[in-house]
Design an enzyme around this catalytic site. Structure first.
Site, PDB file in Angstrom:
ATOM      1  N   ASN A  23       0.866  -1.178   0.000  1.00  0.00           N
ATOM      2  CA  ASN A  23       0.000   0.000   0.000  1.00  0.00           C
ATOM      3  C   ASN A  23       0.906   1.231   0.000  1.00  0.00           C
ATOM      4  O   ASN A  23       2.115   1.111   0.276  1.00  0.00           O
ATOM      5  CB  ASN A  23      -0.984  -0.035   1.191  1.00  0.00           C
ATOM      6  CG  ASN A  23      -0.289   0.159   2.533  1.00  0.00           C
ATOM      7  OD1 ASN A  23       0.437   1.131   2.745  1.00  0.00           O
ATOM      8  ND2 ASN A  23      -0.503  -0.767   3.456  1.00  0.00           N
ATOM      9  N   ASP A  66       2.485  -8.312   9.225  1.00  0.00           N
ATOM     10  CA  ASP A  66       1.192  -7.621   9.269  1.00  0.00           C
ATOM     11  C   ASP A  66       0.137  -8.373  10.084  1.00  0.00           C
ATOM     12  O   ASP A  66      -1.025  -7.970  10.110  1.00  0.00           O
ATOM     13  CB  ASP A  66       0.658  -7.387   7.848  1.00  0.00           C
ATOM     14  CG  ASP A  66       1.252  -6.144   7.179  1.00  0.00           C
ATOM     15  OD1 ASP A  66       1.714  -5.239   7.901  1.00  0.00           O
ATOM     16  OD2 ASP A  66       1.249  -6.091   5.929  1.00  0.00           O
ATOM     17  N   ASN A  72      -8.190  -7.487   9.679  1.00  0.00           N
ATOM     18  CA  ASN A  72      -8.272  -8.119   8.363  1.00  0.00           C
ATOM     19  C   ASN A  72      -8.436  -9.635   8.411  1.00  0.00           C
ATOM     20  O   ASN A  72      -8.503 -10.279   7.356  1.00  0.00           O
ATOM     21  CB  ASN A  72      -7.034  -7.763   7.525  1.00  0.00           C
ATOM     22  CG  ASN A  72      -6.933  -6.277   7.258  1.00  0.00           C
ATOM     23  OD1 ASN A  72      -5.949  -5.641   7.594  1.00  0.00           O
ATOM     24  ND2 ASN A  72      -7.978  -5.701   6.676  1.00  0.00           N
ATOM     25  N   ARG A  91       0.029 -11.680   2.727  1.00  0.00           N
ATOM     26  CA  ARG A  91      -0.910 -11.657   3.855  1.00  0.00           C
ATOM     27  C   ARG A  91      -1.803 -12.902   3.893  1.00  0.00           C
ATOM     28  O   ARG A  91      -2.296 -13.263   4.971  1.00  0.00           O
ATOM     29  CB  ARG A  91      -1.757 -10.378   3.841  1.00  0.00           C
ATOM     30  CG  ARG A  91      -0.924  -9.126   4.141  1.00  0.00           C
ATOM     31  CD  ARG A  91      -1.725  -8.051   4.865  1.00  0.00           C
ATOM     32  NE  ARG A  91      -2.136  -8.460   6.204  1.00  0.00           N
ATOM     33  CZ  ARG A  91      -3.023  -7.805   6.949  1.00  0.00           C
ATOM     34  NH1 ARG A  91      -3.598  -6.713   6.478  1.00  0.00           N
ATOM     35  NH2 ARG A  91      -3.334  -8.225   8.164  1.00  0.00           N
ATOM     36  N   ARG A 138      -8.759  -3.874  -2.276  1.00  0.00           N
ATOM     37  CA  ARG A 138      -8.463  -5.145  -1.609  1.00  0.00           C
ATOM     38  C   ARG A 138      -9.620  -6.138  -1.711  1.00  0.00           C
ATOM     39  O   ARG A 138      -9.391  -7.336  -1.861  1.00  0.00           O
ATOM     40  CB  ARG A 138      -8.117  -4.907  -0.143  1.00  0.00           C
ATOM     41  CG  ARG A 138      -6.841  -4.097   0.073  1.00  0.00           C
ATOM     42  CD  ARG A 138      -5.616  -4.852  -0.412  1.00  0.00           C
ATOM     43  NE  ARG A 138      -4.394  -4.145  -0.124  1.00  0.00           N
ATOM     44  CZ  ARG A 138      -3.716  -4.229   1.022  1.00  0.00           C
ATOM     45  NH1 ARG A 138      -4.166  -4.989   1.992  1.00  0.00           N
ATOM     46  NH2 ARG A 138      -2.609  -3.549   1.188  1.00  0.00           N
ATOM     47  N   HIS A 167      -8.518   0.591   2.553  1.00  0.00           N
ATOM     48  CA  HIS A 167      -9.506  -0.241   3.256  1.00  0.00           C
ATOM     49  C   HIS A 167     -10.610   0.697   3.752  1.00  0.00           C
ATOM     50  O   HIS A 167     -10.322   1.835   4.141  1.00  0.00           O
ATOM     51  CB  HIS A 167      -8.890  -0.916   4.493  1.00  0.00           C
ATOM     52  CG  HIS A 167      -8.134  -2.187   4.238  1.00  0.00           C
ATOM     53  ND1 HIS A 167      -6.932  -2.459   4.857  1.00  0.00           N
ATOM     54  CD2 HIS A 167      -8.428  -3.272   3.478  1.00  0.00           C
ATOM     55  CE1 HIS A 167      -6.509  -3.660   4.478  1.00  0.00           C
ATOM     56  NE2 HIS A 167      -7.389  -4.170   3.631  1.00  0.00           N
ATOM     57  N   ASP A 169     -12.045   0.820   6.527  1.00  0.00           N
ATOM     58  CA  ASP A 169     -11.865   1.297   7.907  1.00  0.00           C
ATOM     59  C   ASP A 169     -10.811   2.393   8.031  1.00  0.00           C
ATOM     60  O   ASP A 169     -10.545   2.894   9.119  1.00  0.00           O
ATOM     61  CB  ASP A 169     -11.572   0.127   8.866  1.00  0.00           C
ATOM     62  CG  ASP A 169     -10.203  -0.509   8.665  1.00  0.00           C
ATOM     63  OD1 ASP A 169      -9.451  -0.103   7.758  1.00  0.00           O
ATOM     64  OD2 ASP A 169      -9.884  -1.459   9.430  1.00  0.00           O
ATOM     65  N   ALA A 255       2.910   1.260   8.173  1.00  0.00           N
ATOM     66  CA  ALA A 255       2.449   0.053   7.468  1.00  0.00           C
ATOM     67  C   ALA A 255       1.076   0.268   6.856  1.00  0.00           C
ATOM     68  O   ALA A 255       0.527  -0.628   6.215  1.00  0.00           O
ATOM     69  CB  ALA A 255       2.401  -1.125   8.440  1.00  0.00           C
ATOM     70  N   CYS A 261      -7.331  -1.020  12.787  1.00  0.00           N
ATOM     71  CA  CYS A 261      -6.714  -2.155  12.089  1.00  0.00           C
ATOM     72  C   CYS A 261      -6.062  -3.125  13.068  1.00  0.00           C
ATOM     73  O   CYS A 261      -5.914  -4.307  12.748  1.00  0.00           O
ATOM     74  CB  CYS A 261      -5.595  -1.696  11.154  1.00  0.00           C
ATOM     75  SG  CYS A 261      -6.021  -0.448   9.981  1.00  0.00           S
TER      76      CYS A 261
END
Ligand code: ARG
Length: 276
Positions: A23, A66, A72, A91, A138, A167, A169, A255, A261
């Site tokens: 990202n 992550d 997530n 991820r 995503r 994202h 959020d 990040a 998150c």
């Protein structure tokens, strides 16, 4: 009815770092300071525990920098855990660890359909009875529609058009049924209209605070825990009757993440209608 103890899943940053770039916030050259991240993570955990939250811990794993971003992992709905389908392979390797934790803690683990992407509570947030769903970067709109049909809920997909807010959020935060924070420039005209039409009290967060991930906040009742250095947001929250608790989380901003998150609500968000 007395509110049940909120439960939140977090993962300590023992192996947190910037090891790849998926990202626009991430830069391997800049890196992250793990000791600082550890202090900030503990500050967030302690702030939540101080609000009466039961913080549950997912064991960190080497090679999964992550994994700290538990939002997530997937979607929690009652005792069902719908496991994410991550867009990036780096991820996707987290999923077996999330699934094992949920299975061991009494949840029924279910998979989302093959060949679609969905990044869990990072991209799908209830505000009242409606599931607001961010897609494009995503998560896929088709995955959101599958979730909505599977759960039997209304879903309103909104496109995320600004790469920094990749994202949902990062730019939208339900506070209560009918009340939410949002960063208008993260959406196109259609998306803004969807939010304006379905959320009667929509509180805009201007760019300086949005770029500090002010919208990426954890809501516990009438208290909102968010990254430090968002003074305008803090004032807006207080004007709407919320207590703002700023905690420094800059290491995680590197990040592309912040307070929300780093958490996954296990008992349903306070703003989600189905919870009550
Ligand atoms: N580096 C992580 C990623 O790019 C950050 C995830 C942030 N999580 C969130 N729910 N916004 O996937």
């Amino acid at each position: 009815m007395p509110a049940a103890t909120p439960r939140i899943l977090m993962c300590p940053p023992d192996y947190f770092g910037i090891e790849y770039e998926i990202n626009p916030w991430m830069s391997r050259a800049q890196g992250a300071d793990r000791a600082a991240a550890d202090g900030q993570w503990r500050g967030l955990r302690d702030a939540l525990a101080g609000l009466g939250v039961a913080v549950e811990i997912l064991p960190p794993q080497p090679g999964l920098p992550d994994l700290v971003f538990t939002a997530n992992a997937g979607l929690v709905f009652g005792t069902t855990f719908l496991s994410s389908r991550f867009k990036h392979e780096v991820r996707a390797k987290e999923s077996p660890f999330f699934e094992a934790w949920f299975a061991a803690h009494g949840f029924a683990v279910q998979q989302m359909p093959d060949k679609t992407f969905h990044e869990g509570a990072g991209d799908a947030l209830f505000c009242g009875d409606t599931l607001f769903a961010g897609y494009r970067t995503r998560s896929d709109a088709t995955a959101h529609q599958w979730v909505a049909a599977h759960l039997g809920v209304r879903c309103l997909p909104v496109e995320l058009v600004n790469p920094r807010f990749y994202h949902l959020d990062t730019c939208f935060c339900p506070l209560a049924p009918g009340v939410a924070l949002y960063h208008p420039d993260a959406f196109d005209g259609y998306g803004r209209r969807v939010l304006e039409t379905h959320v009667p009290t929509l509180i805009p967060v201007a760019e300086p605070d949005a770029l500090r991930f002010g919208c990426n906040a954890v809501v516990v009742g009438k208290t909102v825990v968010h990254n430090a250095g968002c003074p305008t947001l803090a004032a807006a929250l207080e004007a709407h009757g919320y207590l703002s608790i700023p905690v420094p989380l800059d290491e995680f901003l590197k990040a592309g993440g912040s307070a929300k998150c780093l958490t996954l609500r296990l008992d349903g968000e306070d703003a989600a209608g189905w919870r009550a």
